[in-house]
Design a protein around this motif. Sequence first.
Motif, PDB file in Angstrom:
ATOM      1  N   UNK A  96       0.828  -1.205   0.000  1.00  0.00           N
ATOM      2  CA  UNK A  96       0.000   0.000   0.000  1.00  0.00           C
ATOM      3  C   UNK A  96       0.863   1.257   0.000  1.00  0.00           C
ATOM      4  N   UNK A  97       0.562   2.157  -0.940  1.00  0.00           N
ATOM      5  CA  UNK A  97       1.300   3.435  -0.970  1.00  0.00           C
ATOM      6  C   UNK A  97       1.006   4.257   0.277  1.00  0.00           C
ATOM      7  N   UNK A  98      -0.244   4.182   0.738  1.00  0.00           N
ATOM      8  CA  UNK A  98      -0.609   4.929   1.952  1.00  0.00           C
ATOM      9  C   UNK A  98       0.195   4.421   3.142  1.00  0.00           C
ATOM     10  N   UNK A  99       0.379   3.107   3.216  1.00  0.00           N
ATOM     11  CA  UNK A  99       1.185   2.548   4.315  1.00  0.00           C
ATOM     12  C   UNK A  99       2.612   3.083   4.234  1.00  0.00           C
ATOM     13  N   UNK A 100       3.164   3.121   3.029  1.00  0.00           N
ATOM     14  CA  UNK A 100       4.548   3.592   2.875  1.00  0.00           C
ATOM     15  C   UNK A 100       4.676   5.038   3.338  1.00  0.00           C
ATOM     16  N   UNK A 101       3.743   5.913   2.928  1.00  0.00           N
ATOM     17  CA  UNK A 101       3.895   7.315   3.352  1.00  0.00           C
ATOM     18  C   UNK A 101       3.649   7.451   4.854  1.00  0.00           C
ATOM     19  N   UNK A 102       2.737   6.640   5.398  1.00  0.00           N
ATOM     20  CA  UNK A 102       2.505   6.674   6.855  1.00  0.00           C
ATOM     21  C   UNK A 102       3.777   6.252   7.592  1.00  0.00           C
ATOM     22  N   UNK A 103       4.397   5.172   7.110  1.00  0.00           N
ATOM     23  CA  UNK A 103       5.609   4.649   7.763  1.00  0.00           C
ATOM     24  C   UNK A 103       6.758   5.661   7.643  1.00  0.00           C
ATOM     25  N   UNK A 104       6.864   6.305   6.488  1.00  0.00           N
ATOM     26  CA  UNK A 104       7.957   7.285   6.310  1.00  0.00           C
ATOM     27  C   UNK A 104       7.826   8.430   7.306  1.00  0.00           C
ATOM     28  N   UNK A 105       6.597   8.904   7.460  1.00  0.00           N
ATOM     29  CA  UNK A 105       6.374  10.012   8.421  1.00  0.00           C
ATOM     30  C   UNK A 105       6.703   9.554   9.843  1.00  0.00           C
ATOM     31  N   UNK A 106       6.229   8.364  10.177  1.00  0.00           N
ATOM     32  CA  UNK A 106       6.428   7.845  11.530  1.00  0.00           C
ATOM     33  C   UNK A 106       7.922   7.617  11.809  1.00  0.00           C
ATOM     34  N   UNK A 107       8.633   7.099  10.795  1.00  0.00           N
ATOM     35  CA  UNK A 107      10.071   6.814  10.972  1.00  0.00           C
ATOM     36  C   UNK A 107      10.855   8.097  11.189  1.00  0.00           C
ATOM     37  N   UNK A 108      10.459   9.181  10.504  1.00  0.00           N
ATOM     38  CA  UNK A 108      11.253  10.404  10.690  1.00  0.00           C
ATOM     39  C   UNK A 108      11.110  10.908  12.125  1.00  0.00           C
ATOM     40  N   UNK A 109       9.957  10.707  12.737  1.00  0.00           N
ATOM     41  CA  UNK A 109       9.821  11.063  14.170  1.00  0.00           C
ATOM     42  C   UNK A 109      10.646  10.122  15.049  1.00  0.00           C
TER      43      UNK A 109
END
Length: 270
Positions: A96-109
Amino acid sequence: MAGETTGRLIGHFQNIAEEQHGTGWSELWDNGESDLWDRGIPSPALTDIVAERRDLLSPVDANGVRKKALVPGCGKGHDAIMLALHGFDAWGLEISETAVSTAERYASEQMQSPSPENFARAEVGSGIEPGSVRFIQGDFFEQDWKVNLLGEAVKFDLIYDYTFLCALHPNMRCMWAKRMAELLKPGGLLICLEFPLWKDLKSPGPPWGLQGVYWDLLARGGDGLIEDGQGERPFPAMEHVQFVCELNHKPARSFKQGRGEDLLSLWRRL
Ligand SMILES: C[S@@+](CC[C@H](N)C(=O)[O-])C[C@H]1O[C@@H](n2cnc3c(N)ncnc32)[C@H](O)[C@@H]1O
């Protein structure tokens, strides 16, 4: 994935053809329904073993090069982030592309300011040098993402599966084992937090009950379809066996959704 939330997942996939299940997962992400399975923290059982068994799970090889870890079906990325915080170069794979962008945001925090759940208790403040974490959109069963990422030849040192196998239709289990073997380098480790072991094998999923399934797939080289009684099934040919079990234990800590039955198993790629 427990209680009434499993009913929602089963209902969602009931009328989706097997070959469309990837799209079915993406729809759940796009509808904001990842709470159905997201536990909010990395797997405590994985965190503990990574912290306690540096002999088995060193994040660097004999030449000091960081090892490559993959978390397929990584969701919001909790486990990939925890592995990176422990020194691995980690990749999370999501259809899921949405999962990838969610994970990217979460990882940067989390990479800036990790929550304490990323570390075993004895480890807090132990000054581990973090590796990197990246997320990629792709279908685990397809070749393209891996070739684009690492090329044909380079393989992973470690793969972690939690709630990925149980999310797949049972007919995909055999392909799951084959693909895991393809993605790992010889001597690499597949770590599975086996879930759900409490669920009847004949009950509908996801999550699909997996009692005995990892063993059948990885140690026996079977197809993982053991619902009709393992005893009567012919033994598969030895060439289907590509893993040896190095450790299989009930972890001291795991998620409550495992109902005290989760097992952590480590499989060495032959
Ligand atoms: C039950 S969820 C578990 C997510 C994560 N492991 C966690 O613990 O939060 C299964 C995940 O696998 C992803 N997925 C399903 N099929 C996939 C496939 N063929 N390739 C990559 N990801 C897939 C889904 O989008 C979903 O996020």
